[in-house]
Design a protein around this motif. Structure first.
Motif, PDB file in Angstrom:
ATOM      1  N   GLU A  16       0.908  -0.920  -0.002  1.00 50.97           N
ATOM      2  CA  GLU A  16      -0.081   0.011  -0.188  1.00 50.97           C
ATOM      3  C   GLU A  16       1.162   1.112  -0.318  1.00 50.97           C
ATOM      4  OE1 GLU A  16      -2.815  -0.733   3.171  1.00 50.97           O
ATOM      5  OE2 GLU A  16      -3.856  -1.841   2.285  1.00 50.97           O
ATOM      6  N   GLN A  17       1.586   0.756   0.612  1.00 50.36           N
ATOM      7  CA  GLN A  17       2.843   1.924   1.010  1.00 50.36           C
ATOM      8  C   GLN A  17       3.387   2.838  -0.379  1.00 50.36           C
ATOM      9  OE1 GLN A  17       5.362   0.804   3.821  1.00 50.36           O
ATOM     10  NE2 GLN A  17       4.064   1.783   5.332  1.00 50.36           N
ATOM     11  N   ARG A  18       3.756   2.033  -1.343  1.00 52.95           N
ATOM     12  CA  ARG A  18       4.707   2.176  -2.452  1.00 52.95           C
ATOM     13  C   ARG A  18       4.173   1.594  -3.745  1.00 52.95           C
ATOM     14  NH1 ARG A  18       7.838  -2.523  -0.288  1.00 52.95           N
ATOM     15  NH2 ARG A  18       6.803  -4.072  -1.826  1.00 52.95           N
ATOM     16  N   ALA A  19       3.122   0.452  -4.347  1.00 51.93           N
ATOM     17  CA  ALA A  19       2.197   0.712  -5.116  1.00 51.93           C
ATOM     18  C   ALA A  19       2.235   2.213  -5.587  1.00 51.93           C
ATOM     19  CB  ALA A  19       1.166  -0.299  -4.966  1.00 51.93           C
ATOM     20  N   PRO A  20       1.147   2.979  -5.017  1.00 56.92           N
ATOM     21  CA  PRO A  20       0.016   4.542  -5.460  1.00 56.92           C
ATOM     22  C   PRO A  20       1.245   4.892  -5.825  1.00 56.92           C
ATOM     23  CG  PRO A  20      -0.738   3.722  -3.352  1.00 56.92           C
ATOM     24  CD  PRO A  20       0.299   2.189  -3.725  1.00 56.92           C
ATOM     25  N   SER A  21       2.395   5.152  -5.490  1.00 62.66           N
ATOM     26  CA  SER A  21       3.052   6.557  -6.415  1.00 62.66           C
ATOM     27  C   SER A  21       3.685   5.454  -6.953  1.00 62.66           C
ATOM     28  CB  SER A  21       4.312   6.911  -5.291  1.00 62.66           C
ATOM     29  OG  SER A  21       5.259   6.150  -4.941  1.00 62.66           O
ATOM     30  N   ARG A  22       4.338   4.200  -7.162  1.00 67.17           N
ATOM     31  CA  ARG A  22       5.024   3.888  -8.568  1.00 67.17           C
ATOM     32  C   ARG A  22       3.838   3.517  -9.454  1.00 67.17           C
ATOM     33  NH1 ARG A  22       5.867  -1.485  -6.834  1.00 67.17           N
ATOM     34  NH2 ARG A  22       3.576  -1.925  -7.830  1.00 67.17           N
ATOM     35  N   ALA A  23       3.018   3.249  -9.209  1.00 71.34           N
ATOM     36  CA  ALA A  23       1.538   3.428 -10.407  1.00 71.34           C
ATOM     37  C   ALA A  23       1.040   4.476 -11.275  1.00 71.34           C
ATOM     38  CB  ALA A  23       0.080   2.749  -9.682  1.00 71.34           C
ATOM     39  N   TRP A  24       1.275   6.022 -10.028  1.00 69.89           N
ATOM     40  CA  TRP A  24       1.205   6.660 -10.663  1.00 69.89           C
ATOM     41  C   TRP A  24       1.625   7.700 -11.746  1.00 69.89           C
ATOM     42  CZ3 TRP A  24      -2.237   9.819 -12.188  1.00 69.89           C
ATOM     43  CH2 TRP A  24      -2.205  11.501 -12.057  1.00 69.89           C
ATOM     44  N   ARG A  25       2.971   7.190 -11.338  1.00 69.90           N
ATOM     45  CA  ARG A  25       4.406   7.444 -12.203  1.00 69.90           C
ATOM     46  C   ARG A  25       4.836   6.419 -13.349  1.00 69.90           C
ATOM     47  NH1 ARG A  25       6.981   6.558  -7.413  1.00 69.90           N
ATOM     48  NH2 ARG A  25       8.667   5.100  -8.635  1.00 69.90           N
ATOM     49  N   LYS A  26       4.351   5.284 -13.439  1.00 66.43           N
ATOM     50  CA  LYS A  26       4.450   4.539 -14.443  1.00 66.43           C
ATOM     51  C   LYS A  26       2.781   5.240 -15.379  1.00 66.43           C
ATOM     52  CE  LYS A  26       4.175   0.491 -14.527  1.00 66.43           C
ATOM     53  NZ  LYS A  26       4.320  -1.232 -13.637  1.00 66.43           N
ATOM     54  N   PHE A 278     -11.483   4.994 -22.937  1.00 57.51           N
ATOM     55  CA  PHE A 278     -11.719   4.016 -21.583  1.00 57.51           C
ATOM     56  C   PHE A 278     -10.596   2.038 -22.501  1.00 57.51           C
ATOM     57  CE2 PHE A 278     -15.745   5.866 -20.499  1.00 57.51           C
ATOM     58  CZ  PHE A 278     -15.072   5.938 -18.715  1.00 57.51           C
ATOM     59  N   ASN A 279     -10.390   2.359 -23.258  1.00 60.48           N
ATOM     60  CA  ASN A 279      -9.774   1.513 -23.477  1.00 60.48           C
ATOM     61  C   ASN A 279      -7.695   1.732 -24.257  1.00 60.48           C
ATOM     62  OD1 ASN A 279     -10.933  -0.846 -24.672  1.00 60.48           O
ATOM     63  ND2 ASN A 279     -11.423   0.340 -26.464  1.00 60.48           N
ATOM     64  N   LEU A 280      -7.588   2.813 -24.373  1.00 63.93           N
ATOM     65  CA  LEU A 280      -6.108   3.926 -23.762  1.00 63.93           C
ATOM     66  C   LEU A 280      -6.079   3.487 -22.831  1.00 63.93           C
ATOM     67  CD1 LEU A 280      -6.212   6.487 -26.585  1.00 63.93           C
ATOM     68  CD2 LEU A 280      -4.774   4.314 -26.421  1.00 63.93           C
ATOM     69  N   LEU A 281      -6.954   4.054 -21.403  1.00 65.66           N
ATOM     70  CA  LEU A 281      -6.906   4.433 -20.041  1.00 65.66           C
ATOM     71  C   LEU A 281      -6.937   2.797 -19.299  1.00 65.66           C
ATOM     72  CD1 LEU A 281      -6.466   5.717 -17.601  1.00 65.66           C
ATOM     73  CD2 LEU A 281      -8.904   6.180 -17.730  1.00 65.66           C
ATOM     74  N   GLY A 282      -7.958   1.723 -19.869  1.00 61.01           N
ATOM     75  CA  GLY A 282      -7.596   0.641 -19.376  1.00 61.01           C
ATOM     76  C   GLY A 282      -5.880   0.175 -19.346  1.00 61.01           C
ATOM     77  N   ASP A 283      -5.550   0.373 -20.716  1.00 63.18           N
ATOM     78  CA  ASP A 283      -4.149  -0.782 -20.611  1.00 63.18           C
ATOM     79  C   ASP A 283      -3.040  -0.285 -20.486  1.00 63.18           C
ATOM     80  OD1 ASP A 283      -5.192  -2.184 -23.342  1.00 63.18           O
ATOM     81  OD2 ASP A 283      -4.698  -1.080 -24.718  1.00 63.18           O
ATOM     82  N   GLY A 284      -3.207   1.591 -20.107  1.00 67.68           N
ATOM     83  CA  GLY A 284      -2.060   2.284 -19.666  1.00 67.68           C
ATOM     84  C   GLY A 284      -2.041   1.391 -17.561  1.00 67.68           C
ATOM     85  N   LEU A 285      -3.835   1.464 -17.355  1.00 66.54           N
ATOM     86  CA  LEU A 285      -3.593   1.096 -15.469  1.00 66.54           C
ATOM     87  C   LEU A 285      -3.285  -0.396 -15.894  1.00 66.54           C
ATOM     88  CD1 LEU A 285      -7.240   2.490 -14.562  1.00 66.54           C
ATOM     89  CD2 LEU A 285      -4.860   2.795 -13.952  1.00 66.54           C
ATOM     90  N   ARG A 286      -3.554  -1.305 -16.497  1.00 62.11           N
ATOM     91  CA  ARG A 286      -3.025  -2.651 -16.315  1.00 62.11           C
ATOM     92  C   ARG A 286      -0.835  -2.793 -16.681  1.00 62.11           C
ATOM     93  NH1 ARG A 286      -5.092  -6.000 -21.708  1.00 62.11           N
ATOM     94  NH2 ARG A 286      -3.864  -4.940 -22.605  1.00 62.11           N
ATOM     95  N   ASP A 287      -0.857  -1.999 -17.097  1.00 61.07           N
ATOM     96  CA  ASP A 287       1.094  -1.911 -17.142  1.00 61.07           C
ATOM     97  C   ASP A 287       1.400  -1.398 -15.766  1.00 61.07           C
ATOM     98  OD1 ASP A 287       0.733  -2.807 -19.936  1.00 61.07           O
ATOM     99  OD2 ASP A 287       1.375  -0.776 -20.809  1.00 61.07           O
TER     100      ASP A 287
END
Length: 294
Positions: A16-26, A278-287
């Protein structure tokens, strides 16, 4: 909290501490995801501020402006009974986006609990839920949605329920598979060994670890739900006239493709752009949410 409980909770806390910041950067580094987010944001803002915009009544007819081409008076032209297409497009965005979001919300709220129960408890519960899910998945999604919408009756709310129930098996199967992979982890065994209730284990340790793929699937399914709502409205099973929606606008426009092509062009383009977004956002969230990606 005991020492064992602290060990069990450690993977969750560190994640929970690492994932949000890492995911947002990606996510910020993914240009496609940002484009998709911008498209979705544009249409969402238009839908929200529609009552504040200086638009003509989307249902007001004018027999002197029937099927007029785009002009300074009517930027996107008018339809078969003189209604302003720009106004109907913006107000129709409310129905189409709401149908997509609420349909998927229904699918998630119904499907995820069944998937959690099926994957966690296994046995005869898993067998019954899995067989019912497979029976639903054996039927084409859109055919199921049309059948349910016809059974419930033509309206936007019934269309959302029909689409949500038709998409629900996707989330049951996805959640079950994720739970089967997570429930064998050591921290889950640690939580069981200290006597935590099943409900606590599922909500505190399993659900947070299967949330990311569910979120990605929900984002991608919204695009499918918007197309489904447009299809149901096109068939007269969704938003009912004179209330505007992109699908019902296409239903009217199909009769005037040669005389007034702009009637079909604008709602078709709007559906295309939102679905792409939505497809572009979904692909980005998956990565971004994939822990295997650096």
């Amino acid at each position: 909290m005991t020492a064992i409980d602290q060990v069990a909770a450690a993977p969750i806390a560190s994640t929970e501490q690492r994932a949000p910041s890492r995911a947002w950067r990606k996510l910020k580094a993914n240009k496609g995801a940002l484009v998709g987010l911008a498209i979705i944001g544009f249409f969402a803002i238009l839908a929200l501020i529609a009552p504040l915009l200086p638009l003509s009544d989307p249902n007001a007819t004018s027999w002197s402006t029937i099927r007029k081409a785009p002009s300074a008076a009517h930027w996107l032209g008018t339809d078969d009974i003189g209604r302003d297409i720009l106004s109907r497009m913006i107000w129709g965005a409310q129905a189409s986006l709401m149908a997509g979001v609420f349909s998927v919300a229904i699918a998630v709220l119904v499907g995820v609990p069944f998937g959690l129960i099926s994957g966690y408890f296994g046995g005869w519960i898993d067998m019954i839920i899995s067989r019912i899910t497979e029976a639903f998945l054996a039927m084409p999604f859109l055919i199921t949605a049309i059948a349910l919408a016809a059974f419930l009756g033509p309206s936007l709310s019934n269309a959302m329920i029909a689409i949500g129930l038709s998409a629900m098996p996707i989330f049951v199967r996805l959640t079950r598979g994720q739970v089967l992979a997570v429930k064998t982890e050591e921290y889950i065994e640690g939580a069981r060994s200290i006597g935590l209730r099943h409900f606590s284990i599922i909500t505190r340790y399993i659900l947070p670890n299967v949330f990311a793929p569910i979120l990605v699937q929900a984002t991608l399914t919204i695009a499918t739900a918007i197309i489904a709502e447009a299809s149901l409205s096109f068939l007269g099973l969704g938003q009912q006239p004179p209330a505007p929606s992109w699908g019902s606008m296409l239903n009217v426009a199909k009769n005037f493709l040669s005389q007034a092509p702009w009637m079909a062009m604008w709602p078709g383009m709007a559906i295309f752009l939102v679905v792409i977004g939505f497809n572009l956002l979904g692909d980005g969230l998956r990565d971004a949410l994939d822990p295997r990606e650096a």
